[in-house]
Scaffold this motif. Structure first.
Motif, short mmCIF file in Angstrom:
data_model
loop_
_atom_site.label_atom_id
_atom_site.label_comp_id
_atom_site.label_asym_id
_atom_site.label_seq_id
_atom_site.Cartn_x
_atom_site.Cartn_y
_atom_site.Cartn_z
N GLY A 288 -3.17 -6.29 11.33
CA GLY A 288 -2.65 -4.99 11.07
C GLY A 288 -1.33 -4.61 10.94
O GLY A 288 -1.40 -3.66 10.83
N ARG A 310 -2.56 -12.16 0.48
CA ARG A 310 -3.05 -10.79 0.15
C ARG A 310 -4.34 -10.65 -0.98
O ARG A 310 -5.49 -10.71 -1.19
N LYS A 314 -7.71 -11.36 -1.98
CA LYS A 314 -8.74 -10.85 -2.13
C LYS A 314 -10.14 -10.67 -2.30
O LYS A 314 -11.20 -10.12 -2.44
N GLU A 328 -8.92 -3.60 5.51
CA GLU A 328 -8.58 -5.07 5.82
C GLU A 328 -6.22 -5.06 6.00
O GLU A 328 -5.97 -4.62 4.64
N GLY A 329 -6.04 -6.03 6.13
CA GLY A 329 -4.90 -6.24 5.51
C GLY A 329 -3.90 -5.25 6.15
O GLY A 329 -4.18 -4.74 7.36
N LEU A 330 -2.58 -5.13 6.66
CA LEU A 330 -1.12 -4.79 7.26
C LEU A 330 -1.43 -3.03 7.04
O LEU A 330 -1.61 -2.79 5.94
N LYS A 331 -1.27 -2.45 8.23
CA LYS A 331 -1.32 -0.96 7.88
C LYS A 331 -0.17 -0.11 8.56
O LYS A 331 -0.24 0.49 8.55
N CYS A 350 4.16 -3.63 -0.39
CA CYS A 350 3.58 -1.74 -0.60
C CYS A 350 2.48 -1.45 -1.20
O CYS A 350 1.64 -0.44 -0.74
N SER A 352 0.37 -4.18 -2.85
CA SER A 352 -0.65 -5.25 -2.73
C SER A 352 -1.23 -4.48 -1.02
O SER A 352 -3.01 -4.50 -0.52
N PHE A 353 -0.70 -3.40 -0.15
CA PHE A 353 -1.39 -2.98 1.17
C PHE A 353 -0.99 -1.56 1.43
O PHE A 353 -0.49 -0.62 1.22
N CYS A 378 5.06 4.49 -1.49
CA CYS A 378 3.67 4.47 -1.39
C CYS A 378 2.97 5.32 -2.57
O CYS A 378 3.93 5.73 -3.65
#
Length: 396
Positions: A288, A310, A314, A328-331, A350, A352-353, A378
């Motif tokens: 994350g 990602r 999915k 879930e995923g990069l924060k 950007c 995708s997350f 974003c």
């Protein structure tokens, strides 16, 4: 005799303070009890302190449960003083204390640890962070010999410690889950490797600035032995490279936070490249937070690997998370000074997350020093721009 023994257990400067504190102990304990039971259930009168049918005429009569509640309201320094009042208070506090911070001790921390560790054997969390080096190996060895329940230990900035301390930790703390040895520059990768063979429950490890200890060899040992690891700080560790990070990624699939800030050799060689990020993208689905500050070998290839994995995961994640895919995923991602990355790759990342933001006040996607990435935005920024540029047509 008991009083004299207790005085001898603490450094001289603390004994003087204890004398002053004991002169007003009756009033002090009354105030603490009023604080602990401030409201209807307690009161102070000529007969003493009354608490739900119990009358306490002297502070020595305080039950253990009440004493522990009282000392939980004061700072650690005061609590240590209280443990030196009498054997009853000492036994009660020592048996009930699980968290202790001695970072306030500026001059005699080593002696204080030597005197306290044999008594506070139930400790689970111990913070020994220092502004100037005080701790020595004998203090850590004493802790390891007596505090076997310890799970969280902070030894940051302990510049006087040697490999002997890590060997002692390895044998003393089988249940250690959190360890901070940031700034401990004397530790070697050999001793760190040895530690991981015994402390296999580690979940949070801070090695920031451990320039001798944090190497590819150490990371290979972590990947081999610490499969439960969730957070690792390798900031400013110049001997870390792709070989070590790949081993870490394959061996620690539950990794959630990784800091690779300025992992640059003193000669200017950048050891962290795309292979590290690709391994993390392939093997650590819960990652994350990732810091790649000043890792200038990172290119679009690394960014697209994050995007591809990602998308690949999915469907499976959506099904297993029961609709919580967005959680879930990069924060958080820091790619500051990663000047080889281009706008299309970062924009794809950007998009995708959704938790990565470039908008004001959030900035979970940090791109400082990357002037070529100013066009990346974003979804929030794009939506705000569309809203601001929308001009409604008048009704006819």
């Amino acid at each position: 005799m008991t009083e004299n023994r207790n005085k001898q257990a603490f450094p001289r400067e603390m004994v003087g303070e204890a004398k002053v504190r004991r002169e007003g102990l009756d009033l002090y304990s009354e105030k603490l009890m009023m604080l602990a039971f401030g409201g209807g259930k307690s009161g102070i009168g000529e007969g003493g302190v009354k608490i739900v049918g119990l009358v306490i005429t002297e502070w020595k009569d305080i039950p253990m449960e009440l004493l522990l509640r009282i000392v939980s309201l004061v700072d650690d320094r005061t609590m240590i003083m209280a443990s030196g009042v009498c054997s009853g208070w000492r036994d009660a506090i020592c048996s009930g204390l699980t968290h202790l911070c001695l970072s306030w001790c500026k001059n005699n921390m080593n002696n204080l640890v030597l005197s306290l560790a044999p008594k506070f054997t139930k400790l689970q969390t111990l913070v020994l962070r220092q502004d100037k080096p005080q701790l020595e190996d004998n203090a850590v060895e004493t802790i390891s010999s007596h505090c076997h329940d310890l799970q969280d230990l902070d030894l940051s900035k302990s510049l006087k410690l040697s490999d002997l301390s890590l060997y002692a930790l390895a044998h003393g703390f089988p249940n250690l889950t959190k360890l901070n040895i940031s700034g401990c520059t004397a530790f070697s990768d050999v001793s760190l490797e040895y530690l991981t063979e015994f402390c296999r429950k580690l979940k949070i490890l801070n090695l920031c600035g451990c320039v001798k200890g944090a190497t590819d060899r150490a990371l290979q040992a972590i990947g081999r032995n610490c499969s439960q690891l969730q957070s690792l700080n390798l900031g400013w560790c110049e001997n870390v490279g792709d070989v070590g990070v790949r081993s870490l990624a394959y061996g620690c699939p539950d990794l959630r936070t990784l800091d690779l800030c300025s992992c640059v050799c003193i000669t200017g060689i950048f050891k962290i490249g795309d292979d590290s990020v690709i391994a993390l993208a392939n093997s650590c689905p819960h990652l994350g937070s990732l810091c790649l500050y000043y890792c200038r070998n990172i290119t679009d290839r690394a960014m697209y690997s994050l995007v591809e994995n990602r998308m690949k995961n999915k469907a499976a994640m959506w099904k297993s998370m029961a609709g919580r895919y967005g959680e879930e995923g990069l924060k958080s991602l820091n790619i500051s000074q990663c000047t080889a990355i281009t706008p299309p790759a970062v924009q794809a990342l950007c998009d995708s997350f959704p938790a990565l933001h470039t908008c004001f006040g959030r900035h979970s996607l940090v791109m400082s020093g990357c002037l070529n990435l100013t066009s990346v935005h974003c979804a929030c920024v794009v939506q705000a721009h569309r809203t601001a540029s929308y001009i409604p047509y008048p009704a006819h």
